[in-house]
Design a protein around this motif. Structure first.
Motif, PDB file in Angstrom:
ATOM      1  N   THR A  35      -5.846  -0.306   0.054  1.00  0.00           N
ATOM      2  CA  THR A  35      -5.958  -0.375   1.547  1.00  0.00           C
ATOM      3  C   THR A  35      -7.313  -1.134   1.770  1.00  0.00           C
ATOM      4  OG1 THR A  35      -7.048   1.657   1.562  1.00  0.00           O
ATOM      5  CG2 THR A  35      -4.693   1.658   1.955  1.00  0.00           C
ATOM      6  N   ARG A  42       3.771   5.850  -8.375  1.00  0.00           N
ATOM      7  CA  ARG A  42       2.419   5.958  -8.837  1.00  0.00           C
ATOM      8  C   ARG A  42       2.267   6.186 -10.320  1.00  0.00           C
ATOM      9  NH1 ARG A  42       0.616  10.335  -6.715  1.00  0.00           N
ATOM     10  NH2 ARG A  42       0.721   9.486  -4.475  1.00  0.00           N
ATOM     11  N   PRO A  75       6.666  12.214  -0.506  1.00  0.00           N
ATOM     12  CA  PRO A  75       5.589  12.423  -1.285  1.00  0.00           C
ATOM     13  C   PRO A  75       5.977  12.187  -2.967  1.00  0.00           C
ATOM     14  CG  PRO A  75       5.314  13.976   0.495  1.00  0.00           C
ATOM     15  CD  PRO A  75       6.796  13.319   0.616  1.00  0.00           C
ATOM     16  N   LEU A 116       6.592   8.814  -3.956  1.00  0.00           N
ATOM     17  CA  LEU A 116       5.407   7.941  -4.142  1.00  0.00           C
ATOM     18  C   LEU A 116       4.811   8.378  -5.513  1.00  0.00           C
ATOM     19  CD1 LEU A 116       4.331   7.838  -0.435  1.00  0.00           C
ATOM     20  CD2 LEU A 116       5.103   5.852  -1.995  1.00  0.00           C
ATOM     21  N   ALA A 146       4.944   4.739   2.330  1.00  0.00           N
ATOM     22  CA  ALA A 146       5.379   5.866   3.127  1.00  0.00           C
ATOM     23  C   ALA A 146       6.106   5.804   4.384  1.00  0.00           C
ATOM     24  CB  ALA A 146       4.327   6.775   3.143  1.00  0.00           C
ATOM     25  N   SER A 147       6.024   4.646   5.210  1.00  0.00           N
ATOM     26  CA  SER A 147       6.524   4.605   6.319  1.00  0.00           C
ATOM     27  C   SER A 147       8.146   4.190   6.337  1.00  0.00           C
ATOM     28  CB  SER A 147       5.742   3.452   6.983  1.00  0.00           C
ATOM     29  OG  SER A 147       6.277   2.115   6.394  1.00  0.00           O
ATOM     30  N   THR A 179       0.514  -1.197   0.050  1.00  0.00           N
ATOM     31  CA  THR A 179      -0.078  -0.051   0.138  1.00  0.00           C
ATOM     32  C   THR A 179       1.045   1.433  -0.073  1.00  0.00           C
ATOM     33  OG1 THR A 179      -0.103   0.247   2.373  1.00  0.00           O
ATOM     34  CG2 THR A 179      -1.773  -1.199   1.312  1.00  0.00           C
ATOM     35  N   GLU A 180       0.236   2.381  -0.450  1.00  0.00           N
ATOM     36  CA  GLU A 180       0.918   3.584  -0.334  1.00  0.00           C
ATOM     37  C   GLU A 180       1.435   3.992   0.987  1.00  0.00           C
ATOM     38  OE1 GLU A 180       0.597   7.888  -2.510  1.00  0.00           O
ATOM     39  OE2 GLU A 180      -0.839   6.529  -3.078  1.00  0.00           O
ATOM     40  N   ALA A 181       0.572   3.697   2.159  1.00  0.00           N
ATOM     41  CA  ALA A 181       0.811   4.009   3.286  1.00  0.00           C
ATOM     42  C   ALA A 181       2.038   3.143   3.905  1.00  0.00           C
ATOM     43  CB  ALA A 181      -0.266   3.607   4.348  1.00  0.00           C
ATOM     44  N   GLU A 182       2.328   1.705   3.520  1.00  0.00           N
ATOM     45  CA  GLU A 182       3.458   0.974   3.944  1.00  0.00           C
ATOM     46  C   GLU A 182       4.684   1.593   3.329  1.00  0.00           C
ATOM     47  OE1 GLU A 182       1.158  -3.411   3.988  1.00  0.00           O
ATOM     48  OE2 GLU A 182       1.833  -2.792   2.291  1.00  0.00           O
TER      49      GLU A 182
END
Length: 67
Positions: A66, A53, A46, A49, A39-40, A34-37
């Protein structure tokens, strides 16, 4: 360590190191996260990502949705 990669150019070195260190060396690997994974990861921001993307979108792919 000449690992084959197809990561888009324009991603900064810290993000590239973070991606490759976490095993994301090919563009298709990003469809499993996921994008959140992503980003961590330390060094990923950004801009990186957005570049990933956009590269995925040109192939008709996306990050893992998600739940």
């Amino acid at each position: 360590m000449d690992e084959q990669t197809d990561l888009p150019s324009g991603i900064g070195k810290p993000a590239t190191r973070a991606f490759t260190g976490a095993g994301y060396t090919r563009l298709e690997h990003f469809t499993r996260a996921t994008e959140a994974e992503l980003a961590s990861l330390h060094g990923v921001g950004p801009k990186a990502l957005r570049i990933i993307r956009e590269a995925l979108e040109t192939r008709g792919q996306t990050f893992k949705p998600t739940d």
